[in-house]
Write a protein that holds these residues in place. Structure first.
Motif, PDB file in Angstrom:
ATOM      1  N   VAL A 250     -33.389-151.084 -53.941  1.00 49.73           N
ATOM      2  CA  VAL A 250     -34.571-150.779 -54.748  1.00 49.73           C
ATOM      3  C   VAL A 250     -34.244-149.874 -55.933  1.00 49.73           C
ATOM      4  O   VAL A 250     -35.029-149.789 -56.892  1.00 49.73           O
ATOM      5  N   ASP A 251     -33.080-149.197 -55.878  1.00 47.85           N
ATOM      6  CA  ASP A 251     -32.734-148.315 -56.993  1.00 47.85           C
ATOM      7  C   ASP A 251     -31.239-148.030 -56.966  1.00 47.85           C
ATOM      8  O   ASP A 251     -30.633-147.921 -55.894  1.00 47.85           O
ATOM      9  N   VAL A 252     -30.641-147.940 -58.156  1.00 40.06           N
ATOM     10  CA  VAL A 252     -29.247-147.541 -58.303  1.00 40.06           C
ATOM     11  C   VAL A 252     -29.193-146.442 -59.360  1.00 40.06           C
ATOM     12  O   VAL A 252     -29.656-146.640 -60.491  1.00 40.06           O
ATOM     13  N   SER A 253     -28.643-145.285 -58.982  1.00 42.02           N
ATOM     14  CA  SER A 253     -28.587-144.164 -59.917  1.00 42.02           C
ATOM     15  C   SER A 253     -27.407-143.272 -59.581  1.00 42.02           C
ATOM     16  O   SER A 253     -27.214-142.888 -58.419  1.00 42.02           O
ATOM     17  N   GLU A 254     -26.600-142.969 -60.606  1.00 42.56           N
ATOM     18  CA  GLU A 254     -25.464-142.051 -60.477  1.00 42.56           C
ATOM     19  C   GLU A 254     -24.547-142.424 -59.312  1.00 42.56           C
ATOM     20  O   GLU A 254     -24.129-141.579 -58.534  1.00 42.56           O
ATOM     21  N   ARG A 256     -25.192-144.069 -56.630  1.00 39.69           N
ATOM     22  CA  ARG A 256     -25.837-144.184 -55.323  1.00 39.69           C
ATOM     23  C   ARG A 256     -26.892-145.291 -55.371  1.00 39.69           C
ATOM     24  O   ARG A 256     -27.577-145.478 -56.380  1.00 39.69           O
ATOM     25  N   ALA A 257     -26.979-146.023 -54.281  1.00 38.59           N
ATOM     26  CA  ALA A 257     -27.987-147.067 -54.165  1.00 38.59           C
ATOM     27  C   ALA A 257     -28.974-146.686 -53.073  1.00 38.59           C
ATOM     28  O   ALA A 257     -28.585-146.185 -52.013  1.00 38.59           O
ATOM     29  N   THR A 258     -30.235-146.936 -53.309  1.00 38.56           N
ATOM     30  CA  THR A 258     -31.261-146.776 -52.280  1.00 38.56           C
ATOM     31  C   THR A 258     -31.625-148.155 -51.770  1.00 38.56           C
ATOM     32  O   THR A 258     -32.037-149.032 -52.544  1.00 38.56           O
ATOM     33  N   ILE A 259     -31.412-148.357 -50.466  1.00 35.80           N
ATOM     34  CA  ILE A 259     -31.708-149.654 -49.878  1.00 35.80           C
ATOM     35  C   ILE A 259     -32.947-149.522 -48.997  1.00 35.80           C
ATOM     36  O   ILE A 259     -33.277-148.450 -48.501  1.00 35.80           O
ATOM     37  N   ILE A 261     -35.020-151.549 -45.689  1.00 33.83           N
ATOM     38  CA  ILE A 261     -35.102-152.562 -44.643  1.00 33.83           C
ATOM     39  C   ILE A 261     -36.428-152.365 -43.920  1.00 33.83           C
ATOM     40  O   ILE A 261     -36.626-151.353 -43.243  1.00 33.83           O
ATOM     41  N   SER A 262     -37.351-153.297 -44.084  1.00 35.49           N
ATOM     42  CA  SER A 262     -38.662-153.221 -43.426  1.00 35.49           C
ATOM     43  C   SER A 262     -39.335-151.861 -43.625  1.00 35.49           C
ATOM     44  O   SER A 262     -39.881-151.272 -42.694  1.00 35.49           O
ATOM     45  N   GLY A 263     -39.264-151.341 -44.847  1.00 31.93           N
ATOM     46  CA  GLY A 263     -39.901-150.072 -45.154  1.00 31.93           C
ATOM     47  C   GLY A 263     -39.028-148.853 -44.940  1.00 31.93           C
ATOM     48  O   GLY A 263     -39.317-147.768 -45.457  1.00 31.93           O
ATOM     49  N   PHE A 264     -37.917-149.013 -44.178  1.00 33.55           N
ATOM     50  CA  PHE A 264     -36.970-147.919 -43.941  1.00 33.55           C
ATOM     51  C   PHE A 264     -36.027-147.816 -45.128  1.00 33.55           C
ATOM     52  O   PHE A 264     -35.499-148.833 -45.606  1.00 33.55           O
ATOM     53  N   ARG A 265     -35.825-146.600 -45.630  1.00 39.91           N
ATOM     54  CA  ARG A 265     -34.956-146.403 -46.789  1.00 39.91           C
ATOM     55  C   ARG A 265     -33.758-145.530 -46.451  1.00 39.91           C
ATOM     56  O   ARG A 265     -33.853-144.627 -45.618  1.00 39.91           O
ATOM     57  N   HIS A 266     -32.636-145.839 -47.132  1.00 44.45           N
ATOM     58  CA  HIS A 266     -31.397-145.088 -46.919  1.00 44.45           C
ATOM     59  C   HIS A 266     -30.596-145.099 -48.210  1.00 44.45           C
ATOM     60  O   HIS A 266     -30.584-146.097 -48.941  1.00 44.45           O
ATOM     61  N   SER A 267     -29.908-144.006 -48.504  1.00 42.54           N
ATOM     62  CA  SER A 267     -29.082-143.895 -49.707  1.00 42.54           C
ATOM     63  C   SER A 267     -27.610-143.934 -49.333  1.00 42.54           C
ATOM     64  O   SER A 267     -27.188-143.311 -48.351  1.00 42.54           O
ATOM     65  N   LEU A 268     -26.823-144.675 -50.126  1.00 45.16           N
ATOM     66  CA  LEU A 268     -25.385-144.793 -49.873  1.00 45.16           C
ATOM     67  C   LEU A 268     -24.674-145.148 -51.168  1.00 45.16           C
ATOM     68  O   LEU A 268     -25.320-145.391 -52.192  1.00 45.16           O
TER      69      LEU A 268
END
Length: 363
Positions: A250-254, A256-259, A261-268
């Motif tokens: 949903v977002d890529v910045s500096e 890092r990507a924010t992913i 899954i079924s409303g659950f979000r995680h940054s990696l």
């Protein structure tokens, strides 16, 4: 151009066909001197054929192979300055350990006295001083393996080839012998090409791993890179049985990507990914489980932005518990080392991810 180092290996556009079947497709591979490189992959992937071509036991259909800068493509095995440790060890049962190690030296023209002196030094090198008078049958499997390594090393080859060298040993002995092989290689600095289908073995001994699939290189690099940054679903699953989950970036910045899954979000780490549909490789031990006592599965993120799931099965294995957990869109495999009391099938849980062991698949 600098002179290639002694012990370096180079495959250039190497193809190997058996009739109409192509076992190796235009292989390009460089192996630096003094490194241990493992050819890893499932049965039929081409790793043993590649090793046999390097050894001179198979001839490429096209392309070239160099050892230490010398083209050996059409040379017979005995002119290549390599030595091979076979899966079966191939020791002569009627000959003493010392005579087994000395055999190749005598066949190469050394006097019996000189060959036995060098063979004795080779046995000392692999920690078998004093074992020369025994027969192979009087040794353990691990000791026989070290005799096979000593027999190869005394020939002072440019490259040592090891074909599934630990497959005949039990699990505990495999761990010990692989450590011994790695320590010996690092101490003496010889070039080694090692073939195995065992991912754990490859991770333990290698400077670099070359994963093969259907006669092609699927990915190559240091062990940690292949484990933590797979470029494909095949690599993610083969290198340690990862869960591969569909996700949305949903977002890529500096970097890092924010992913999601079924409303659950995680940054990696983004790994050059861009927003949109993607796949996420998640190691079984990178997943955390939290019991949701009495919390119904709603398909919405659990407490503290966690993903809801339900235990399908659990197995207590001493130092860890293995689970299969059903999510909204898939079933995942989880290894939990933090509890002595397994959650029962049917238990509702919340899923979270650790910082390490998770990677976007960008290939």
């Amino acid at each position: 151009m600098t002179q290639p180092a002694r012990g370096s290996v180079r495959f250039r556009n190497v193809r190997k066909c058996f009739g109409t079947f192509t076992a190796i497709h235009d292989l390009d591979l460089d192996i630096e001197t003094g490194t241990l490189v493992t050819l890893l992959g499932p049965s039929g992937c081409g790793k043993t054929t590649t090793l046999r071509m390097l050894a001179g036991l198979e001839t490429p259909t096209s392309g070239s192979i160099e050892i230490g800068g010398r083209d050996v493509t059409r040379l017979p095995a005995n002119e290549r300055d390599v030595a091979m440790v076979f899966q079966s060890y191939a020791l002569f049962p009627h000959m003493s350990v010392l005579d087994n190690v000395a055999y190749g030296l005598e066949a190469g023209g050394q006097s019996k006295a000189e060959a036995r002196e060098n063979a004795d030094a080779g046995l000392t090198l692999v920690g078998l001083a004093g074992y020369g008078g025994r027969l192979p049958a009087e040794l353990s499997g691990g000791q026989q393996q070290r005799v096979a390594v000593a027999r190869a090393l005394v020939l002072e080859p440019q490259v040592l080839l090891l074909d599934e060298p630990l497959s005949n040993l039990d699990a505990r002995l495999r761990r010990r012998v692989r450590t011994e092989i790695r320590e010996l290689q690092q101490r003496l600095g010889f070039t080694a090409v090692y073939v195995t289908h065992d991912q754990e073995e490859a991770l333990a001994v290698s400077d670099r791993i070359v994963v093969m699939d259907s006669g092609r290189i699927a990915q190559q690099g240091p062990p940690r890179e292949l484990y933590e940054a797979p470029v494909s679903e095949f690599i993610a699953d083969f290198m340690g049985e990862a869960n591969v989950l569909p996700c949305q970036i949903v977002d890529v910045s500096e970097g890092r990507a924010t992913i999601e899954i079924s409303g659950f979000r995680h940054s990696l780490a983004a790994r050059a990914a861009t927003p949109g549909p993607a796949k996420l490789a998640v190691r079984a031990n990178a997943i955390t489980l939290t019991p949701d006592r009495g919390t119904p599965r709603t398909g919405k993120p659990g407490p503290e932005n966690r993903l809801p799931g339900r235990v399908q099965s659990s197995a207590y294995l001493g130092d860890h518990v293995e689970y299969e957990v059903e999510l909204e869109s898939s079933t995942i495999f989880v290894i939990d080392t933090g509890t002595a009391d397994p959650l029962p099938p049917g238990a509702d849980v919340s899923i979270g991810f650790r910082e390490r062991g998770i990677a976007l698949i960008v290939g």
